[in-house]
Design a protein around this motif. Structure first.
Motif, PDB file in Angstrom:
ATOM      1  N   CYS A  88      24.553  46.562  45.226  1.00 14.01           N
ATOM      2  CA  CYS A  88      25.173  45.543  46.085  1.00 14.01           C
ATOM      3  C   CYS A  88      26.024  46.200  47.155  1.00 14.01           C
ATOM      4  O   CYS A  88      25.941  45.841  48.336  1.00 14.01           O
ATOM      5  CB  CYS A  88      26.048  44.605  45.255  1.00 14.01           C
ATOM      6  SG  CYS A  88      25.153  43.731  43.971  1.00 14.01           S
ATOM      7  N   LEU A  89      26.841  47.167  46.762  1.00 16.86           N
ATOM      8  CA  LEU A  89      27.763  47.774  47.715  1.00 16.86           C
ATOM      9  C   LEU A  89      27.003  48.563  48.782  1.00 16.86           C
ATOM     10  O   LEU A  89      27.425  48.619  49.941  1.00 16.86           O
ATOM     11  CB  LEU A  89      28.793  48.653  46.991  1.00 16.86           C
ATOM     12  CG  LEU A  89      29.739  47.873  46.059  1.00 16.86           C
ATOM     13  CD1 LEU A  89      30.688  48.814  45.333  1.00 16.86           C
ATOM     14  CD2 LEU A  89      30.538  46.814  46.819  1.00 16.86           C
ATOM     15  N   ALA A  90      25.848  49.135  48.399  1.00 17.70           N
ATOM     16  CA  ALA A  90      25.043  49.894  49.364  1.00 17.70           C
ATOM     17  C   ALA A  90      24.533  48.977  50.479  1.00 17.70           C
ATOM     18  O   ALA A  90      24.324  49.418  51.602  1.00 17.70           O
ATOM     19  CB  ALA A  90      23.868  50.564  48.658  1.00 17.70           C
ATOM     20  N   ARG A  91      24.314  47.700  50.135  1.00 18.61           N
ATOM     21  CA  ARG A  91      23.879  46.744  51.159  1.00 18.61           C
ATOM     22  C   ARG A  91      25.052  46.276  52.014  1.00 18.61           C
ATOM     23  O   ARG A  91      24.887  45.482  52.937  1.00 18.61           O
ATOM     24  CB  ARG A  91      23.244  45.521  50.486  1.00 18.61           C
ATOM     25  CG  ARG A  91      21.834  45.797  49.971  1.00 18.61           C
ATOM     26  CD  ARG A  91      21.396  44.744  48.945  1.00 18.61           C
ATOM     27  NE  ARG A  91      21.628  43.376  49.381  1.00 18.61           N
ATOM     28  CZ  ARG A  91      21.859  42.360  48.545  1.00 18.61           C
ATOM     29  NH1 ARG A  91      21.893  42.553  47.242  1.00 18.61           N
ATOM     30  NH2 ARG A  91      22.050  41.148  49.011  1.00 18.61           N
ATOM     31  N   GLY A  92      26.260  46.728  51.629  1.00 23.09           N
ATOM     32  CA  GLY A  92      27.443  46.371  52.405  1.00 23.09           C
ATOM     33  C   GLY A  92      27.908  44.941  52.173  1.00 23.09           C
ATOM     34  O   GLY A  92      28.648  44.383  52.971  1.00 23.09           O
ATOM     35  N   VAL A  93      27.459  44.337  51.058  1.00 23.88           N
ATOM     36  CA  VAL A  93      27.861  42.953  50.792  1.00 23.88           C
ATOM     37  C   VAL A  93      28.932  42.913  49.693  1.00 23.88           C
ATOM     38  O   VAL A  93      28.940  43.756  48.803  1.00 23.88           O
ATOM     39  CB  VAL A  93      26.655  42.072  50.364  1.00 23.88           C
ATOM     40  CG1 VAL A  93      25.695  41.883  51.520  1.00 23.88           C
ATOM     41  CG2 VAL A  93      25.931  42.653  49.155  1.00 23.88           C
ATOM     42  N   PRO A  94      29.840  41.943  49.783  1.00 21.47           N
ATOM     43  CA  PRO A  94      30.820  41.790  48.713  1.00 21.47           C
ATOM     44  C   PRO A  94      30.126  41.356  47.425  1.00 21.47           C
ATOM     45  O   PRO A  94      29.104  40.672  47.465  1.00 21.47           O
ATOM     46  CB  PRO A  94      31.767  40.705  49.226  1.00 21.47           C
ATOM     47  CG  PRO A  94      31.060  40.018  50.324  1.00 21.47           C
ATOM     48  CD  PRO A  94      30.007  40.950  50.848  1.00 21.47           C
ATOM     49  N   VAL A  95      30.688  41.749  46.302  1.00 22.83           N
ATOM     50  CA  VAL A  95      30.018  41.507  45.030  1.00 22.83           C
ATOM     51  C   VAL A  95      30.969  40.852  44.025  1.00 22.83           C
ATOM     52  O   VAL A  95      32.159  41.153  44.010  1.00 22.83           O
ATOM     53  CB  VAL A  95      29.395  42.823  44.484  1.00 22.83           C
ATOM     54  CG1 VAL A  95      30.414  43.916  44.361  1.00 22.83           C
ATOM     55  CG2 VAL A  95      28.696  42.617  43.166  1.00 22.83           C
ATOM     56  N   VAL A  96      30.400  39.959  43.207  1.00 30.19           N
ATOM     57  CA  VAL A  96      31.176  39.256  42.189  1.00 30.19           C
ATOM     58  C   VAL A  96      30.788  39.757  40.804  1.00 30.19           C
ATOM     59  O   VAL A  96      29.598  39.854  40.492  1.00 30.19           O
ATOM     60  CB  VAL A  96      30.882  37.731  42.228  1.00 30.19           C
ATOM     61  CG1 VAL A  96      31.653  37.010  41.139  1.00 30.19           C
ATOM     62  CG2 VAL A  96      31.223  37.154  43.578  1.00 30.19           C
ATOM     63  N   LEU A  97      31.796  40.058  40.000  1.00 26.29           N
ATOM     64  CA  LEU A  97      31.569  40.376  38.584  1.00 26.29           C
ATOM     65  C   LEU A  97      32.122  39.223  37.761  1.00 26.29           C
ATOM     66  O   LEU A  97      33.281  38.843  37.937  1.00 26.29           O
ATOM     67  CB  LEU A  97      32.313  41.654  38.165  1.00 26.29           C
ATOM     68  CG  LEU A  97      32.181  42.902  39.016  1.00 26.29           C
ATOM     69  CD1 LEU A  97      32.958  44.047  38.363  1.00 26.29           C
ATOM     70  CD2 LEU A  97      30.716  43.278  39.167  1.00 26.29           C
ATOM     71  N   GLU A  98      31.296  38.676  36.861  1.00 26.24           N
ATOM     72  CA  GLU A  98      31.784  37.639  35.961  1.00 26.24           C
ATOM     73  C   GLU A  98      31.945  38.283  34.601  1.00 26.24           C
ATOM     74  O   GLU A  98      30.957  38.550  33.906  1.00 26.24           O
ATOM     75  CB  GLU A  98      30.766  36.489  35.903  1.00 26.24           C
ATOM     76  CG  GLU A  98      31.290  35.267  35.175  1.00 26.24           C
ATOM     77  CD  GLU A  98      30.338  34.726  34.138  1.00 26.24           C
ATOM     78  OE1 GLU A  98      29.220  34.336  34.499  1.00 26.24           O
ATOM     79  OE2 GLU A  98      30.727  34.694  32.958  1.00 26.24           O
ATOM     80  N   ILE A  99      33.177  38.591  34.231  1.00 24.46           N
ATOM     81  CA  ILE A  99      33.396  39.387  33.018  1.00 24.46           C
ATOM     82  C   ILE A  99      34.578  38.864  32.210  1.00 24.46           C
ATOM     83  O   ILE A  99      35.402  38.109  32.734  1.00 24.46           O
ATOM     84  CB  ILE A  99      33.596  40.893  33.351  1.00 24.46           C
ATOM     85  CG1 ILE A  99      34.816  41.116  34.218  1.00 24.46           C
ATOM     86  CG2 ILE A  99      32.359  41.452  34.044  1.00 24.46           C
ATOM     87  CD1 ILE A  99      35.036  42.583  34.591  1.00 24.46           C
ATOM     88  N   GLU A 100      34.635  39.254  30.932  1.00 22.93           N
ATOM     89  CA  GLU A 100      35.757  38.801  30.116  1.00 22.93           C
ATOM     90  C   GLU A 100      36.976  39.714  30.380  1.00 22.93           C
ATOM     91  O   GLU A 100      36.909  40.661  31.157  1.00 22.93           O
ATOM     92  CB  GLU A 100      35.361  38.648  28.643  1.00 22.93           C
ATOM     93  CG  GLU A 100      34.657  39.805  28.015  1.00 22.93           C
ATOM     94  CD  GLU A 100      35.579  40.974  27.850  1.00 22.93           C
ATOM     95  OE1 GLU A 100      35.464  41.920  28.660  1.00 22.93           O
ATOM     96  OE2 GLU A 100      36.419  40.957  26.935  1.00 22.93           O
ATOM     97  N   VAL A 101      38.074  39.385  29.690  1.00 19.66           N
ATOM     98  CA  VAL A 101      39.373  39.968  30.056  1.00 19.66           C
ATOM     99  C   VAL A 101      39.471  41.485  29.819  1.00 19.66           C
ATOM    100  O   VAL A 101      40.037  42.205  30.652  1.00 19.66           O
ATOM    101  CB  VAL A 101      40.500  39.203  29.309  1.00 19.66           C
ATOM    102  CG1 VAL A 101      41.815  39.957  29.360  1.00 19.66           C
ATOM    103  CG2 VAL A 101      40.657  37.806  29.906  1.00 19.66           C
ATOM    104  N   GLN A 102      38.896  41.981  28.718  1.00 19.98           N
ATOM    105  CA  GLN A 102      39.004  43.433  28.460  1.00 19.98           C
ATOM    106  C   GLN A 102      38.319  44.231  29.565  1.00 19.98           C
ATOM    107  O   GLN A 102      38.820  45.269  30.011  1.00 19.98           O
ATOM    108  CB  GLN A 102      38.337  43.799  27.142  1.00 19.98           C
ATOM    109  CG  GLN A 102      38.850  43.067  25.924  1.00 19.98           C
ATOM    110  CD  GLN A 102      37.913  43.329  24.754  1.00 19.98           C
ATOM    111  OE1 GLN A 102      37.937  44.408  24.181  1.00 19.98           O
ATOM    112  NE2 GLN A 102      37.070  42.369  24.436  1.00 19.98           N
ATOM    113  N   GLY A 103      37.167  43.719  30.006  1.00 16.62           N
ATOM    114  CA  GLY A 103      36.434  44.386  31.089  1.00 16.62           C
ATOM    115  C   GLY A 103      37.208  44.308  32.400  1.00 16.62           C
ATOM    116  O   GLY A 103      37.255  45.271  33.165  1.00 16.62           O
ATOM    117  N   ALA A 104      37.840  43.156  32.636  1.00 13.60           N
ATOM    118  CA  ALA A 104      38.620  42.986  33.868  1.00 13.60           C
ATOM    119  C   ALA A 104      39.767  43.999  33.901  1.00 13.60           C
ATOM    120  O   ALA A 104      40.096  44.546  34.958  1.00 13.60           O
ATOM    121  CB  ALA A 104      39.152  41.558  33.946  1.00 13.60           C
TER     122      ALA A 104
END
Ligand code: 5GP
Length: 190
Positions: A88-104
């Motif tokens: 995603c970042l290579a395409r230069g676009v912002p990216v969303v992660l949907e993750i639980e609290v420990q991962g955050a």
């Protein structure tokens, strides 16, 4: 400059629905597809909803350093693949992660510039009703998720932003505002 957005909060709070609405409003946003060792639910597709891995496959990818973050949740493992994020970042676009609290929390350490949003239910009772009502998990799993949710709710003030998912449209609008403000003039055409 592309940015990373972490959407976290307890299971059943509506993260997935809010992210779907957010992406309708900010179509440039890419969604990182996580890996998990839990079984697919009816209607879930490998590579779209998750990369569904065996315990051995997940373990091997942990050993190879393929995860930006990973955590054990409700007896299963979930993680963000470095390759997903980089794609995603290579395409230069912002990216969303949907993750639980420990991962955050892990992302907060490794990517302090990521914008973190905690999605909260209007009350613990509402969360309980939603988790039971959505009918995707076994009674045992719902009980485990609710127990975890208590700890997760206590962590809400660790995050940059908090959105209470009471009226869905209001919560979605608030989330879109946070994302747009963080992106500032970096969106194409902005
Ligand atoms: P579910 O089994 O309901 O799809 O997901 C359970 C929990 O794991 C949810 O809170 C979800 O946001 C979280 N989750 C999904 N993907 C990831 C990931 O890549 N990393 C972490 N840490 N949590 C994830």
């Amino acid at each position: 400059m592309a940015r990373v957005f972490v959407i976290t909060g307890p299971s059943g709070v509506g993260k997935g629905t809010l992210i779907r609405l957010l992406r309708e409003q900010v179509p440039e946003l890419a969604l990182s597809v996580s890996a998990t060792t839990r079984r697919p639910r009816t209607g879930e597709t490998h590579g779209e909803d998750y990369w569904f891995l065996t315990d051995e496959e997940f373990e091997q990818r942990v050993a190879e350093g393929d995860f930006v973050e990973w955590a054990e949740y409700s007896g299963r493992r979930y993680g963000t693949l470095r390759s997903e994020l980089e794609r995603c970042l290579a395409r230069g676009v912002p990216v969303v992660l949907e993750i639980e609290v420990q991962g955050a929390r892990q992302v907060r350490e490794t990517m302090p510039d990521a914008v973190q949003v905690f999605i909260a239910p209007p009350s613990p009772d509402v969360l309980r009703q939603r988790l039971i009502g959505r009918g995707t998990d076994s009674a045992e799993d719902v009980a485990r998720r609710l127990e975890t949710a208590e700890r997760e709710l206590a962590a809400h003030d660790e995050f940059d932003h908090e959105v209470v998912n009471d009226r869905l449209e209001d919560a979605a609008a608030q989330l879109a505002r946070i994302v747009r403000e963080s992106l500032g003039g970096t969106l194409a055409g902005a």
